[in-house]
Design a protein around this motif. Sequence first.
Motif, short mmCIF file in Angstrom:
data_model
loop_
_atom_site.label_atom_id
_atom_site.label_comp_id
_atom_site.label_asym_id
_atom_site.label_seq_id
_atom_site.Cartn_x
_atom_site.Cartn_y
_atom_site.Cartn_z
N CYS A 27 0.67 18.76 21.75
CA CYS A 27 -0.03 17.97 22.56
C CYS A 27 -0.77 16.67 21.08
CB CYS A 27 -1.81 18.46 22.12
SG CYS A 27 -3.54 17.74 22.58
N CYS A 30 -4.20 17.54 19.25
CA CYS A 30 -5.06 18.41 18.63
C CYS A 30 -3.75 19.21 17.54
CB CYS A 30 -5.24 19.77 19.34
SG CYS A 30 -4.42 20.81 19.88
N CYS A 46 -4.00 19.76 27.89
CA CYS A 46 -4.13 21.32 25.84
C CYS A 46 -5.12 21.98 26.78
CB CYS A 46 -4.42 20.18 25.24
SG CYS A 46 -4.02 21.29 23.96
N HIS A 48 -5.95 24.15 24.52
CA HIS A 48 -6.55 23.89 22.91
C HIS A 48 -7.94 23.38 22.95
CE1 HIS A 48 -3.92 26.71 21.42
NE2 HIS A 48 -3.57 26.17 21.77
N CYS A 49 -7.26 21.56 23.27
CA CYS A 49 -8.34 21.14 22.74
C CYS A 49 -9.07 19.54 24.32
CB CYS A 49 -7.52 19.88 21.84
SG CYS A 49 -6.83 18.53 22.82
N ASN A 51 -7.52 18.22 26.25
CA ASN A 51 -6.67 16.56 25.59
C ASN A 51 -6.50 16.32 27.42
OD1 ASN A 51 -5.66 14.37 26.19
ND2 ASN A 51 -4.07 15.25 24.76
ZN LIG Z 1 -4.58 19.82 21.81
#
Ligand SMILES: [Zn+2]
Length: 294
Positions: A27, A30, A46, A48-49, A51
């Motif tokens: 990514c 992040c 993503c 995690h973030c 995106n």
């Molecule tokens: Zn990310």
Amino acid sequence: MNWIERMKSGILTRIKRDLPEGIWTNCKRCGETTYQAALERNSWICPHCSNHFPIGHGRYVDLLADNDSFTEINPQLATADPLKFRDHRRYGERIREARRSASMNEAIATGVCTIGGQPVALGVMDTRYILGSMGGATGEKISRLIDRAIEDRRTLLLVCQSGGARMQESTFSLMQMAKISARLRRLSNHGLLYVCLLTDPTYGGVTASFAMLGDLIIAEPGARIGFAGQSVIKQFMGIDELPEGFQIAENVQEHGFVDCVVARNELATTLSRLIALMAPAQDAMAACRGTTES
Ligand SMILES: [Zn+2]
């Protein structure tokens, strides 16, 4: 948990060494690394973030259209390089390279499909083809798609993803803004719904014409939406920094240019509901206007 179990469950690990292509994806926002199959299951968002990874026209069709419902129209329509343009490279070379990298003959794929069982004329731009720029053939494909929407009484959905007009085609490109806008007026006169989906990036002549003319304008989170690019604005204004969130979808929505921001994994459901909600109104609008031809 060993690495096979981690891979199966989509648990992600920072991998310092070179990544095997096609299995893991980094990514850019992040820095986390994601097993590609897990990313695909998450609509290329993503985990995690949040995106939204850039994706091409084929993946948007898979995400938005009902299974196996998409039939492409005018796939062979492509630019004829009307000005025989060259800068430091021949435009013809750029076209050939773009066709190979995007696996398409123009910067937009158009076709008919259903979304939630409702008939839709769908066009999806693709930045892999010369930054999704709008050439003469791009505009012609959109115009023919609008004609098809009118003929079949379908909702029109355009997924915008573009750097703007294609400078190598000069006026042939710029005139598409007026041509498409006129066609959209005709679509409106027939009481049909037009939805724009703005993805990252949506700029230039596309923003200045059909991307801002939707009855509904939806944007993906974090998408950059504007006319001139940020570096051009900084130079013009003589400033080093722009306000936080400048030209980002959520900020553009706050300022009234976008109706809603919808995560990619909710797009198909949201579009299906909105079209179902507004489709009955289409017939009523057409009756009121007497489907006058402009
Ligand atoms: Zn990310």
